[in-house]
Design a protein around this motif. Structure first.
Motif, PDB file in Angstrom:
ATOM      1  N   VAL A   5       0.827  -1.215   0.000  1.00  0.00           N
ATOM      2  CA  VAL A   5       0.000   0.000   0.000  1.00  0.00           C
ATOM      3  C   VAL A   5       0.858   1.260   0.000  1.00  0.00           C
ATOM      4  O   VAL A   5       0.606   2.193  -0.765  1.00  0.00           O
ATOM      5  N   VAL A   6       1.856   1.302   0.873  1.00  0.00           N
ATOM      6  CA  VAL A   6       2.740   2.464   0.997  1.00  0.00           C
ATOM      7  C   VAL A   6       4.186   1.986   0.935  1.00  0.00           C
ATOM      8  O   VAL A   6       4.553   1.032   1.617  1.00  0.00           O
ATOM      9  N   VAL A   7       5.012   2.650   0.113  1.00  0.00           N
ATOM     10  CA  VAL A   7       6.414   2.248  -0.020  1.00  0.00           C
ATOM     11  C   VAL A   7       7.332   3.404   0.344  1.00  0.00           C
ATOM     12  O   VAL A   7       6.994   4.572   0.177  1.00  0.00           O
ATOM     13  N   SER A   8       8.494   3.078   0.835  1.00  0.00           N
ATOM     14  CA  SER A   8       9.475   4.081   1.234  1.00  0.00           C
ATOM     15  C   SER A   8      10.255   4.581   0.022  1.00  0.00           C
ATOM     16  O   SER A   8      10.319   3.907  -1.014  1.00  0.00           O
ATOM     17  N   PRO A   9      10.902   5.742   0.146  1.00  0.00           N
ATOM     18  CA  PRO A   9      11.778   6.202  -0.936  1.00  0.00           C
ATOM     19  C   PRO A   9      12.873   5.190  -1.263  1.00  0.00           C
ATOM     20  O   PRO A   9      13.217   5.006  -2.435  1.00  0.00           O
ATOM     21  N   SER A 118      13.690  14.013  -2.742  1.00  0.00           N
ATOM     22  CA  SER A 118      14.831  14.767  -3.264  1.00  0.00           C
ATOM     23  C   SER A 118      15.912  15.030  -2.216  1.00  0.00           C
ATOM     24  O   SER A 118      17.036  15.378  -2.570  1.00  0.00           O
ATOM     25  N   ARG A 119      15.601  14.859  -0.948  1.00  0.00           N
ATOM     26  CA  ARG A 119      16.607  15.051   0.091  1.00  0.00           C
ATOM     27  C   ARG A 119      17.683  13.983   0.050  1.00  0.00           C
ATOM     28  O   ARG A 119      18.829  14.229   0.427  1.00  0.00           O
ATOM     29  N   GLU A 120      17.345  12.778  -0.400  1.00  0.00           N
ATOM     30  CA  GLU A 120      18.292  11.667  -0.337  1.00  0.00           C
ATOM     31  C   GLU A 120      18.494  10.939  -1.659  1.00  0.00           C
ATOM     32  O   GLU A 120      19.389  10.099  -1.764  1.00  0.00           O
ATOM     33  N   HIS A 121      17.685  11.257  -2.659  1.00  0.00           N
ATOM     34  CA  HIS A 121      17.760  10.511  -3.908  1.00  0.00           C
ATOM     35  C   HIS A 121      17.828  11.444  -5.108  1.00  0.00           C
ATOM     36  O   HIS A 121      17.432  12.610  -5.034  1.00  0.00           O
ATOM     37  N   GLU A 122      18.278  10.907  -6.212  1.00  0.00           N
ATOM     38  CA  GLU A 122      18.471  11.703  -7.414  1.00  0.00           C
ATOM     39  C   GLU A 122      17.143  12.128  -8.033  1.00  0.00           C
ATOM     40  O   GLU A 122      16.125  11.455  -7.901  1.00  0.00           O
ATOM     41  N   ASP A 190       4.866  13.482   9.697  1.00  0.00           N
ATOM     42  CA  ASP A 190       5.924  14.124  10.473  1.00  0.00           C
ATOM     43  C   ASP A 190       6.364  15.385   9.728  1.00  0.00           C
ATOM     44  O   ASP A 190       6.797  15.302   8.571  1.00  0.00           O
ATOM     45  N   ASP A 191       6.257  16.529  10.364  1.00  0.00           N
ATOM     46  CA  ASP A 191       6.552  17.792   9.686  1.00  0.00           C
ATOM     47  C   ASP A 191       8.007  17.897   9.241  1.00  0.00           C
ATOM     48  O   ASP A 191       8.302  18.534   8.218  1.00  0.00           O
ATOM     49  N   GLU A 192       8.922  17.300   9.983  1.00  0.00           N
ATOM     50  CA  GLU A 192      10.337  17.417   9.640  1.00  0.00           C
ATOM     51  C   GLU A 192      10.721  16.504   8.476  1.00  0.00           C
ATOM     52  O   GLU A 192      11.383  16.929   7.530  1.00  0.00           O
ATOM     53  N   THR A 193      10.333  15.255   8.553  1.00  0.00           N
ATOM     54  CA  THR A 193      10.724  14.304   7.506  1.00  0.00           C
ATOM     55  C   THR A 193       9.777  14.324   6.321  1.00  0.00           C
ATOM     56  O   THR A 193      10.126  13.842   5.247  1.00  0.00           O
TER      57      THR A 193
END
Length: 266
Positions: A5-9, A118-122, A190-193
């Motif tokens: 259902v939900v996947v991580s970056p 975009s914080r961690e991936h191209e 989560d507002d930060e992540t």
């Protein structure tokens, strides 16, 4: 969290070269072109799969229109589709709900949004080559669909269902279904992540609002956009008895359904 259902970056990053994984960017076209996008993503703007004319029910675009949209996007019914936006997933969740309703078996929400990615991936500005398919939608039957209408909602009011209103406080206080609880859809983020909060925290948050697995849950907002996100989150957590009021308060009030108003402690 159920990865069907939900996947991580990171999950998506590991599958960018998989031809069976199709990535759908539902932001405005200018964002896709001007800001960049996830590599391999195709542009399917939010307004392209939302129709205020009530072609099917609520703001669904209609079977033929959705099939044409996915045909042009190069999506096949057997593909794993991952959708994202840059608004904490609320617009992408609407795509997920729409695709599920029209019978696409494997469609998932990217946890977070474009900013989180975009914080961690191209990212890229290159548009992928798209080979149109001949997509055929296979809509769920009324019995299979989580979508419910006015009559079903009226009946649920007579049972021990919990009605979950995902709108702003001022909207909730102006008019709401009798007995409804307010649960801002953004509380799960989560507002930060910009990603979903940890599963244990989500469970506690839901329980604090009386939203538990042993209750029949009916979701509504104004036009069924915001509840899409809450619906996807509940599915990812394994909640099974969740109804989605597609017409939401707009339809309810148009049919003279009972509402209550007044300030509440929030």
């Amino acid at each position: 969290m159920d990865e069907s259902v939900v996947v991580s970056p990171d999950w998506l990053a590991a599958r960018l070269e998989d031809p069976q994984v199709r990535i759908v960017d539902v932001r405005d076209a200018w964002e896709y072109d001007g800001i960049g996008h996830v590599p391999g993503a195709v542009s399917v703007p939010f307004e392209s799969y939302r129709d205020e004319s009530d072609v099917d029910r609520g703001t669904l675009p209609g079977v033929d229109a959705f099939a044409e949209l996915l045909t042009e996007a190069g999506v096949s019914p057997s593909d794993t589709v991952v959708a994202y936006d840059d608004m904490h997933g609320v617009f992408a969740a609407r795509f997920v709900l729409t695709a599920l309703e029209y019978g696409h078996d494997d469609v998932r929400l990217l946890d977070g949004d474009y900013s989180a990615w975009s914080r961690e991936h191209e990212t890229t500005s290159d548009e992928p080559a798209i080979e149109p398919t001949d997509y055929e939608a296979d809509p769920l039957s009324r019995d299979e669909s989580p979508l419910v209408g006015f009559d079903a909602v009226a009946e649920a009011l007579e049972r021990d269902a919990i009605f979950v209103d995902t709108r702003e406080t001022h909207e909730f206080e102006e008019a709401r279904l009798p007995g409804a609880v307010r649960f801002d859809w953004r509380e799960v983020v989560d507002d930060e992540t910009r990603r979903l909060k940890p599963e244990a925290e989500l469970e506690e948050l839901l329980a604090d609002h009386g939203i538990t697995r042993d209750r029949e849950v009916v979701l509504y907002c104004n036009t069924a956009r915001r509840i899409s996100h809450t619906y996807v989150v509940l599915r990812a957590l394994g909640y099974e008895d969740v109804a989605f009021y597609e017409g939401s308060l707009t339809e309810w009030m148009a049919n003279d359904g009972e509402v209550v108003s007044g300030e509440v402690d929030d």
